[in-house]
Design a protein around this motif. Structure first.
Motif, PDB file in Angstrom:
ATOM      1  N   VAL A 342       0.723  -1.217  -0.048  1.00  0.00           N
ATOM      2  CA  VAL A 342       0.042   0.077  -0.061  1.00  0.00           C
ATOM      3  C   VAL A 342       0.762   1.219   0.105  1.00  0.00           C
ATOM      4  O   VAL A 342       1.946   1.277   0.583  1.00  0.00           O
ATOM      5  CB  VAL A 342      -0.996  -0.108   1.380  1.00  0.00           C
ATOM      6  N   PHE A 343       0.618   2.109  -0.744  1.00  0.00           N
ATOM      7  CA  PHE A 343       1.281   3.504  -0.975  1.00  0.00           C
ATOM      8  C   PHE A 343       0.318   4.367  -0.395  1.00  0.00           C
ATOM      9  O   PHE A 343      -0.947   4.687  -0.966  1.00  0.00           O
ATOM     10  CB  PHE A 343       1.853   3.933  -2.304  1.00  0.00           C
ATOM     11  N   TRP A 344       0.485   5.436   0.505  1.00  0.00           N
ATOM     12  CA  TRP A 344      -0.152   6.162   1.070  1.00  0.00           C
ATOM     13  C   TRP A 344       0.004   7.771   0.662  1.00  0.00           C
ATOM     14  O   TRP A 344       0.971   8.383   0.994  1.00  0.00           O
ATOM     15  CB  TRP A 344      -0.230   6.240   2.660  1.00  0.00           C
ATOM     16  N   GLN A 345      -0.763   8.189  -0.461  1.00  0.00           N
ATOM     17  CA  GLN A 345      -0.537   9.462  -0.804  1.00  0.00           C
ATOM     18  C   GLN A 345      -1.402  10.527  -0.063  1.00  0.00           C
ATOM     19  O   GLN A 345      -2.750  10.477  -0.345  1.00  0.00           O
ATOM     20  CB  GLN A 345      -0.772   9.667  -2.248  1.00  0.00           C
ATOM     21  N   PHE A 346      -1.024  11.532   0.751  1.00  0.00           N
ATOM     22  CA  PHE A 346      -1.701  12.446   1.426  1.00  0.00           C
ATOM     23  C   PHE A 346      -1.672  13.855   0.809  1.00  0.00           C
ATOM     24  O   PHE A 346      -0.628  14.249   0.186  1.00  0.00           O
ATOM     25  CB  PHE A 346      -1.081  12.724   2.801  1.00  0.00           C
ATOM     26  N   ILE A 347      -3.026  14.354   0.637  1.00  0.00           N
ATOM     27  CA  ILE A 347      -3.175  15.538  -0.327  1.00  0.00           C
ATOM     28  C   ILE A 347      -3.708  16.577   0.594  1.00  0.00           C
ATOM     29  O   ILE A 347      -5.018  16.490   1.159  1.00  0.00           O
ATOM     30  CB  ILE A 347      -3.996  15.233  -1.391  1.00  0.00           C
ATOM     31  N   GLY A 348      -2.882  17.598   1.006  1.00  0.00           N
ATOM     32  CA  GLY A 348      -3.343  18.763   1.670  1.00  0.00           C
ATOM     33  C   GLY A 348      -4.389  19.851   1.159  1.00  0.00           C
ATOM     34  O   GLY A 348      -3.918  20.207   0.025  1.00  0.00           O
ATOM     35  N   ILE A 349      -5.468  19.851   1.693  1.00  0.00           N
ATOM     36  CA  ILE A 349      -6.360  21.001   0.785  1.00  0.00           C
ATOM     37  C   ILE A 349      -7.055  22.022   1.904  1.00  0.00           C
ATOM     38  O   ILE A 349      -7.813  22.614   1.456  1.00  0.00           O
ATOM     39  CB  ILE A 349      -7.365  20.287   0.109  1.00  0.00           C
ATOM     40  N   GLY A 350      -6.369  22.335   2.826  1.00  0.00           N
ATOM     41  CA  GLY A 350      -6.898  23.051   3.860  1.00  0.00           C
ATOM     42  C   GLY A 350      -6.172  24.402   4.378  1.00  0.00           C
ATOM     43  O   GLY A 350      -6.313  25.199   5.402  1.00  0.00           O
ATOM     44  N   ARG A 351      -4.777  24.551   3.816  1.00  0.00           N
ATOM     45  CA  ARG A 351      -3.969  25.653   4.254  1.00  0.00           C
ATOM     46  C   ARG A 351      -3.600  25.498   5.999  1.00  0.00           C
ATOM     47  O   ARG A 351      -3.752  26.592   6.366  1.00  0.00           O
ATOM     48  CB  ARG A 351      -4.576  27.039   3.849  1.00  0.00           C
ATOM     49  N   SER A 352      -3.729  24.389   6.425  1.00  0.00           N
ATOM     50  CA  SER A 352      -3.414  24.288   7.870  1.00  0.00           C
ATOM     51  C   SER A 352      -2.249  23.516   8.268  1.00  0.00           C
ATOM     52  O   SER A 352      -1.555  23.170   7.530  1.00  0.00           O
ATOM     53  CB  SER A 352      -4.614  23.882   8.457  1.00  0.00           C
ATOM     54  N   ASN A 353      -2.251  23.172   9.631  1.00  0.00           N
ATOM     55  CA  ASN A 353      -1.037  22.551  10.372  1.00  0.00           C
ATOM     56  C   ASN A 353      -1.111  21.132   9.721  1.00  0.00           C
ATOM     57  O   ASN A 353      -2.201  20.227  10.323  1.00  0.00           O
ATOM     58  CB  ASN A 353      -1.084  22.978  11.456  1.00  0.00           C
ATOM     59  N   TYR A 354      -0.281  20.651   9.088  1.00  0.00           N
ATOM     60  CA  TYR A 354      -0.398  19.135   8.859  1.00  0.00           C
ATOM     61  C   TYR A 354       0.329  18.453   9.548  1.00  0.00           C
ATOM     62  O   TYR A 354       0.320  17.176   9.409  1.00  0.00           O
ATOM     63  CB  TYR A 354      -0.094  18.903   7.278  1.00  0.00           C
ATOM     64  N   GLY A 355       1.191  18.678  10.319  1.00  0.00           N
ATOM     65  CA  GLY A 355       1.929  18.153  11.290  1.00  0.00           C
ATOM     66  C   GLY A 355       2.615  16.983  10.659  1.00  0.00           C
ATOM     67  O   GLY A 355       3.666  17.399   9.849  1.00  0.00           O
ATOM     68  N   ILE A 356       2.846  15.714  11.181  1.00  0.00           N
ATOM     69  CA  ILE A 356       3.506  14.641  10.923  1.00  0.00           C
ATOM     70  C   ILE A 356       3.418  14.283   9.452  1.00  0.00           C
ATOM     71  O   ILE A 356       4.430  14.009   8.624  1.00  0.00           O
ATOM     72  CB  ILE A 356       3.156  13.462  11.383  1.00  0.00           C
ATOM     73  N   LEU A 357       2.460  14.824   8.583  1.00  0.00           N
ATOM     74  CA  LEU A 357       2.187  14.367   7.409  1.00  0.00           C
ATOM     75  C   LEU A 357       3.209  15.299   6.399  1.00  0.00           C
ATOM     76  O   LEU A 357       3.831  14.680   5.203  1.00  0.00           O
ATOM     77  CB  LEU A 357       0.629  15.004   6.724  1.00  0.00           C
ATOM     78  N   ASP A 389       0.286  14.532 -11.775  1.00  0.00           N
ATOM     79  CA  ASP A 389       1.810  14.372 -11.812  1.00  0.00           C
ATOM     80  C   ASP A 389       2.414  14.220 -10.242  1.00  0.00           C
ATOM     81  O   ASP A 389       2.981  13.391  -9.942  1.00  0.00           O
ATOM     82  CB  ASP A 389       2.567  15.444 -12.476  1.00  0.00           C
ATOM     83  N   ARG A 390       1.480  15.053  -9.473  1.00  0.00           N
ATOM     84  CA  ARG A 390       1.827  15.206  -8.029  1.00  0.00           C
ATOM     85  C   ARG A 390       1.320  13.844  -7.424  1.00  0.00           C
ATOM     86  O   ARG A 390       1.923  13.262  -6.331  1.00  0.00           O
ATOM     87  CB  ARG A 390       1.429  16.271  -7.372  1.00  0.00           C
ATOM     88  N   ILE A 391       0.068  13.549  -7.829  1.00  0.00           N
ATOM     89  CA  ILE A 391      -0.398  12.304  -7.126  1.00  0.00           C
ATOM     90  C   ILE A 391       0.364  10.926  -7.399  1.00  0.00           C
ATOM     91  O   ILE A 391       0.409   9.897  -6.786  1.00  0.00           O
ATOM     92  CB  ILE A 391      -1.786  12.190  -7.722  1.00  0.00           C
ATOM     93  N   LEU A 392       0.810  10.656  -8.548  1.00  0.00           N
ATOM     94  CA  LEU A 392       1.305   9.723  -9.383  1.00  0.00           C
ATOM     95  C   LEU A 392       2.874   9.592  -9.381  1.00  0.00           C
ATOM     96  O   LEU A 392       3.629   8.693  -9.679  1.00  0.00           O
ATOM     97  CB  LEU A 392       0.832   9.274 -10.652  1.00  0.00           C
ATOM     98  N   ARG A 393       3.420  10.471  -9.087  1.00  0.00           N
ATOM     99  CA  ARG A 393       5.120  10.717  -9.254  1.00  0.00           C
ATOM    100  C   ARG A 393       5.838   9.815  -8.387  1.00  0.00           C
ATOM    101  O   ARG A 393       6.715   9.192  -8.738  1.00  0.00           O
ATOM    102  CB  ARG A 393       5.415  12.203  -8.991  1.00  0.00           C
ATOM    103  N   GLU A 394       5.352   9.488  -6.913  1.00  0.00           N
ATOM    104  CA  GLU A 394       6.215   8.613  -6.166  1.00  0.00           C
ATOM    105  C   GLU A 394       5.847   7.184  -6.190  1.00  0.00           C
ATOM    106  O   GLU A 394       6.409   6.205  -5.838  1.00  0.00           O
ATOM    107  CB  GLU A 394       6.112   9.534  -4.937  1.00  0.00           C
ATOM    108  N   PHE A 395       4.504   6.904  -6.496  1.00  0.00           N
ATOM    109  CA  PHE A 395       3.945   5.766  -6.560  1.00  0.00           C
ATOM    110  C   PHE A 395       4.770   4.564  -7.340  1.00  0.00           C
ATOM    111  O   PHE A 395       5.032   3.581  -6.891  1.00  0.00           O
ATOM    112  CB  PHE A 395       2.491   5.771  -7.048  1.00  0.00           C
ATOM    113  N   PRO A 396       4.830   4.942  -8.703  1.00  0.00           N
ATOM    114  CA  PRO A 396       5.822   3.792  -9.397  1.00  0.00           C
ATOM    115  C   PRO A 396       7.016   3.578  -8.824  1.00  0.00           C
ATOM    116  O   PRO A 396       7.674   2.500  -8.907  1.00  0.00           O
ATOM    117  CB  PRO A 396       5.912   4.560 -10.873  1.00  0.00           C
ATOM    118  N   ARG A 397       7.772   4.690  -8.288  1.00  0.00           N
ATOM    119  CA  ARG A 397       9.069   4.561  -7.488  1.00  0.00           C
ATOM    120  C   ARG A 397       8.918   3.542  -6.421  1.00  0.00           C
ATOM    121  O   ARG A 397       9.813   2.621  -6.247  1.00  0.00           O
ATOM    122  CB  ARG A 397       9.712   5.976  -7.250  1.00  0.00           C
TER     123      ARG A 397
END
Length: 414
Positions: A342-357, A389-397
């Motif tokens: 499983v690859f976990w792609q987090f996408i921030g859309i709140g302009r807020s504190n994302y902490g560990i993410l 591109d940003r969603i799929l950039r790291e997944f194949p690697r």
């Protein structure tokens, strides 16, 4: 006996399958690759060419040996057309019966009328096992419409050959998505344009035939209410649905809501997308509570993947508005699932504190970098190609580092 409705599926027992079609029709079978296209003229089984490796026409039926299909075959598509040339399905009832391992599956497509060709069912691979899906997708432009979706050659007036352009790049394959015919025209047009962008991005990253399961996680904590009211989550889901349409065999996403609890939602399917968006993204879903609990949803999705294993990976698209309250627990949960496919792609859309993410890409002490993160200050200001591109950039690697050479999951990677 199992009776399927349109879009329903059932597992197949064994590899020997017999298909019968009742009604005044001719039956055709198409043997297709993972990209949804035939490999050549030999992949079409009909009255003038009654057999191909693993598939034999028997009157209004087919004998299929899934173990004997040609290399690379990923699906067998069962097609029917009226036996009277030029006729439609108006007033014609059709029923498909499929026998496998002593079990029987039935399907009768509904609402057929002006169509001159109908895809009745698909026998397809999922996680190394074979399943049958009821389709019921009709075309009112006959074989030409079928050819467009599956790459079948149709004899037409020969056109003057075009001069090849040495600088032209091949267009990535984008196949028909089940259910797209149910979408409003504007939404369907956007879907197909976006699928093309996904295909271009996958080709760019050396993964033109990538196949995976897609899981969607939506933050529904109390702070997301304004984003839901403004339609941000609606537009986000509509824009990532083409990713699943391009890479998931079922063109669907399993979905979760993340609040105080992890709440499994209905699966997202293309044909039902407008209703799904209306139900789950027009306003904040209250069923999971109003706090943030990333840990519990990571654990719940991980349990689902363990219960439903596949020989392809899972891509989790996790939309989050920020405000992580348990950095240590979230990090621990993600480290605990490092060995999962499983690859976990987090996408921030709140302009807020994302902490560990925000620190996921720099976490040390891991065998596999199974996480990614990027934030979008304004989702609408980012074009489709950049988003994909940003969603799929790291997944194949990650896939290349996680799977051993020759693993089935790597077949779609260059």
């Amino acid at each position: 006996m199992t009776t399927l409705t349109e879009g329903g599926n059932a597992p197949l027992s064994g590899t020997s399958v017999r298909v019968r079609v009742e009604g005044p029709v001719d039956v055709t079978a198409l043997v297709v690759n993972a990209d949804g296209k035939v490999g050549g003229d030999a992949d079409m089984v009909f009255f003038n060419q009654p057999s191909a490796p693993g598939v034999r026409l028997e009157g209004r039926g087919l004998a299929v040996d899934l173990a004997a299909l040609r290399p690379g075959a990923d699906k067998v598509v069962v097609v029917a057309s009226p036996e009277t040339e030029g006729a439609t399905f108006a007033g014609t009832g059709v029923r498909l019966t499929l026998d496998h391992g002593g079990e029987v599956v039935e399907f009768s497509p509904a609402r057929l009328g002006p169509e001159t060709v109908v895809v009745l069912a698909e026998l397809y691979q999922r996680g190394g096992a074979w399943k049958v899906r009821a389709v019921g997708q009709g075309y009112d432009n006959g074989l030409g419409g079928l050819a467009t979706d599956f790459g079948v050659s149709v004899d037409e007036e020969p056109a003057a050959p075009a001069s090849p352009s040495p600088a032209a790049s091949p267009t990535p394959a984008v196949s028909f998505t089940k259910g797209e015919e149910k979408l409003p025209p504007a939404m369907r047009e956007k879907l197909n344009l976006r699928k093309q962008q996904v295909a271009l991005v996958l080709t760019k990253h050396g993964a033109p035939g990538l196949r995976c399961r897609v899981v969607l996680v939506l933050d529904v904590s109390g702070s997301t209410g304004g984003l839901y009211r403004k339609g941000v989550f609606t537009r986000a889901v509509e824009r990532v649905a083409p990713v699943a349409a391009q890479v998931d065999d079922g063109a669907e996403m399993q979905a979760w809501a993340m609040g105080s609890r992890a709440e499994r939602l209905e699966d997202v399917t293309i044909g039902d997308l407008p209703r799904w968006l209306e139900q789950y993204t027009v306003k904040r879903y209250p069923g999971a509570g109003g706090a943030n609990n990333e840990k519990v949803v990571v654990e719940d999705v991980a349990r689902y993947v363990e219960r439903e294993p596949l020989d392809i990976p899972t891509l989790v698209l996790f939309f989050h508005d920020g405000g992580v309250t348990d950095n240590r627990g979230t990090e621990k949960a993600l480290r605990a699932v490092e060995e999962q496919p499983v690859f976990w792609q987090f996408i921030g859309i709140g302009r807020s504190n994302y902490g560990i993410l925000e620190r996921l890409d720099t976490l040390d002490g891991r065998r596999y970098d199974n996480t990614g993160f990027f934030a979008l200050d304004d989702l609408d200001a980012v074009g489709d190609e950049e988003l994909y591109d940003r969603i799929l950039r790291e997944f194949p690697r990650w896939m290349r580092s996680y799977y051993p050479t020759g693993a089935p999951a790597l077949r779609g990677l260059g």
